[in-house]
Structures are given as C-alpha cells and as structure tokens.
Design an enzyme around this catalytic site. Structure first.
Site, PDB file in Angstrom:
ATOM      1  N   ASP A 288       0.836  -1.200   0.000  1.00  0.00           N
ATOM      2  CA  ASP A 288       0.000   0.000   0.000  1.00  0.00           C
ATOM      3  C   ASP A 288       0.874   1.254   0.000  1.00  0.00           C
ATOM      4  O   ASP A 288       0.609   2.209  -0.744  1.00  0.00           O
ATOM      5  CB  ASP A 288      -0.898  -0.040   1.245  1.00  0.00           C
ATOM      6  CG  ASP A 288      -1.598   1.277   1.502  1.00  0.00           C
ATOM      7  OD1 ASP A 288      -2.533   1.577   0.741  1.00  0.00           O
ATOM      8  OD2 ASP A 288      -1.211   2.000   2.432  1.00  0.00           O
TER       9      ASP A 288
ATOM     10  N   GLU B  58      -2.284  -5.555  -3.145  1.00  0.00           N
ATOM     11  CA  GLU B  58      -1.313  -4.773  -2.371  1.00  0.00           C
ATOM     12  C   GLU B  58      -0.187  -5.669  -1.838  1.00  0.00           C
ATOM     13  O   GLU B  58       0.981  -5.288  -1.857  1.00  0.00           O
ATOM     14  CB  GLU B  58      -2.006  -4.070  -1.199  1.00  0.00           C
ATOM     15  CG  GLU B  58      -2.889  -2.915  -1.642  1.00  0.00           C
ATOM     16  CD  GLU B  58      -3.546  -2.182  -0.487  1.00  0.00           C
ATOM     17  OE1 GLU B  58      -3.752  -0.966  -0.585  1.00  0.00           O
ATOM     18  OE2 GLU B  58      -3.869  -2.839   0.539  1.00  0.00           O
TER      19      GLU B  58
END
Lengths: 246, 246
Positions: B65, B133
C-alpha cells in the site's frame, strides 16, 4: 570564457552558497539544483513557470510526504518482523507525525532558505515540517528513490527513530541512566559543549563521565538530544548491569 | 545430483507452476519466490515462522500500500504539472481507492493462489485488493522500488489510469464515440471476441468498425474495458472531427 564563467557562476555567489549548503544537508551532490530551489519557494511570492503553473514548494511537499511514508514503511517492515499491520501503521504515524517532521525541519534550520514575502517570524511551526517534506520531494526528483532512502536513513531514522522509545517502553535513556547511577552510588557528569564543525546546522557534543571516566560521547543538534544519545550508548554498554523496569 | 534435483524441484511441480504464473503476472522473473508465496497466505491458516511471528500477507499489504501510494504520487506529480497539492491528493485517492484496487486484483485473478482454510466464496470483494497490495509488497522485497514501479506502470497506470476520466471530464469514450457516429450518420460496430493468448488471465479483444473499416483495436481483461480502450483510441484518432462537450 563564457563556459568557464557559467561554471563559476553556477557554484559561486548566492547559488553557490545554496548549492553547498544543500549538499551539506543532504549528504551528497545534487545533480541539478532546480528542484531544491523550488523546495523553498513560498506561495506568497506567486511565482509561475513559463506555462503559468504555480511554482512553489507545495507540490514537492505532496511528493516528499509520499516518499517518506513509503521509506518508513519499508524500514519498519524490516526492523520489526513481529509487528502486525496495525502495529506498523501506528508506529509509522508516530515517525511521520507533524510534530516530529517540524522538529526535523527545525533542526536542519531549513527556514533559512525560504523565499517569501511574509516575515519569517509570522510562520507557525508547520513551516519546518513542510519544508522538510518538500526537500525530500526535491531529492526524489533529482536523484531517485535510493538517494531519498539514504537521506531519510541518515537524517531521520539513525538520529531520531528508536523503536523502544516509540513503543513507549523507554521514555528517556538519560533518566534511566541517572536512576541507575544514583542507586549504585556512581558519580556522573554530562559535559556539554558546542561543536558545529563543518556542519551547516549548529551541533552540540557531550561527554558522559561516570566515576571519572568518559563512558560515552555523542553529537546532535540540541543539548538534550546529545545527552539522550550519549545516555543511550552508555545504557547499552552497561545493559547487563542496569536493572531496567521493562 | 542433489543440486540438480533441487534446481529441478524449485521450478517444477506446484512451485514451478506458481513461479511461472507469478512471472507472467508481474512481467519479470522473481529472484526469490518466498515473499510471493507469503503474499497469498491467509491468516486463517495461522502460519508462523521459526521465531513465532505471524506468516501471512497482512504485513506485505501494509508495505505494498505504501509503495503504491508513493509511485502513484510520483506519476501524478509528473503527469499533471498544473495540479496543485489538493488536486494531486484527490486524484491519488481515486487511483488507489478500495474499489479500484479490488478491480485490479480481481482482473489478475489473484484469488486463484490464495492459501486459506476458508472457502473462497466466503470472501468479500476486498480480498482482491488486499492480495494486489500484498503482491506489490512482495515485488518490493524481491526486486526493489524500480521493479515495483515498472509493475505498477504496466498493470495499473497504462491500462487503467486516465487522467481525463478520473477528473470526470470524460465519463465514457464509448458513449462519446457513439454519439458522434449517430450525429454524423456513420455506421459503427464493436466486434468482440475472446483472445486470452498466453496470458494467465482471460482477455478480450475488440475491433471497432466504422463505415466498414477497422478504425481501432484493443485488448483488455473485460469486454467493457476493451470496448472503452478501442473507443478512446478511435476518439483520439478522430479528435479534430468530434465535437466534444468539454
């Protein structure tokens, strides 16, 4: 001759001082000084580029903030293998807190370079953190991720980030050490003196004497930080002897 | 012999298929497959490493992320020189929105690799974005920032990020194009067919015919996306002729 004059101009006068000062702060040579200059232009000047786009540090701040977050995330990921996602998120927000960034920018005295129409003493504390983020953005554009990482390791992580302190396990190494000295009847003394050397920013050095011997030395941008660093070093040296409360 | 057996083992059987599949998805050879494997381990398995630390994809998700945010920030910074800090922040949050990440993970069919105790159909939509992610986190650990950037450019930015669409200036190139064809009395036809080729993920191709000529071709992971891509290409080809409403 023009070529030589241009080379001389690019490193001398106001530009030259700025180039050298930035090199001193970031710890490596800028390839191009352009973005570093922009990192200190305040919106009050209302500068525009040839296409009419705003030319101030605010976009660099956005970029620097993103790079800082990513680099701190990677650092914590590697450093704390036992920390879960929630822990990592919490610790990162401590490292990149507004208060911490302001302190970092202030310690580097970045405000000395600001170009603005507003008197410098009208700025609040956030200006320091904003300039610090913009500087990171400029480093990214000039030298890429790796150099950004190097700068953040040397200027943020090594001098300031202590996982145990961030976790609140150790509030102050100085107080831990003093407590131990008093219990064990050791004499201690923090000898502090200014030692700026070739640095752009004022530095202090400290010698920590215990029972007439120098046990640890440290250098930092404030007396308090230098004392804390020396105490931490002494603490780890004595680690087995000191009865911590952890 | 053992060495040869090990080499063979590392590229064959379940591992080998996984290695090849990951290589197909990320577009380059993993140096080590370890972190990619971890990127698909769900917490329900309660896996631990030898030190007792949790071994699942959640920490990689945190790392991925952060890298994604930084890379998109740098992309937008360069791509939209006229956008101020507020604009850049808003645009980034559109690109890395939960909905968008779920779509990306789903298009790559990452859930096929998940290791879990829970039946796959019990997961909500977020599993796709989480795995996406985590995969970025694994790429960062395996190959560093540059390869992460390459993956994100090829898998996120080029196929999905359209600044004008994100700004809401153009909702759909297909509807723009159809409107123009109808006004100008041109005959049009979207010829769509499956064209997965050597890809891991199902792909569709489209030929856009206008007045009996193929004006644009495109390929994507859904019919809708392939049509939109072909329409966009045709739109830019006809740009001067089409009367847009911008």
């Amino acid at each position: 001759m023009n070529v030589i004059r241009n080379i001389l101009n690019s490193r001398s006068g106001k530009n030259g001082n700025f180039f050298d000062a930035i090199q001193n702060i970031i710890g490596f040579k800028p390839k191009s000084i352009t973005n570093y200059k922009r990192a200190f232009v305040h919106r009050s000047l209302n500068k525009k580029d040839s296409l009419g786009n705003d030319l101030n540090y605010e976009r660099l701040e956005f970029l620097g903030d993103a790079m800082l977050s990513a680099i701190i995330a990677a650092y914590l990921f590697n450093e704390v293998p036992e920390g879960d996602e929630g822990y990592l998120t919490k610790m990162r927000s401590k490292v990149v807190s507004r208060k911490h960034l302001n302190e970092l920018g202030n310690d580097l005295n970045l405000i000395q370079f600001i170009e603005t129409n507003i008197p410098k003493d009208h700025f609040g504390q956030n200006i320091h953190g904003n300039l610090f983020e913009a500087l990171i953005g400029a480093i990214y554009l000039d030298r890429g991720y790796k150099f950004c990482e190097k700068f953040i390791y040397e200027r943020v992580i090594h001098p300031y980030v202590d996982i145990e302190q961030l976790e609140g396990k150790v509030i102050s190494y100085k107080s831990l050490l003093i407590e131990w000295c008093q219990k064990q009847k050791h004499k201690f003394n923090y000898e502090v003196y200014e030692d700026t050397g070739k640095n752009e920013v004022k530095h202090f050095a400290v010698k920590l004497w215990i029972d007439g011997k120098v046990i640890a030395k440290a250098r930092a941008t404030s007396k308090k930080k230098a004392e804390e660093k020396a105490s931490k070093r002494a603490y780890y040296a004595f680690q087995n002897k000191i009865n911590t409360k952890q």
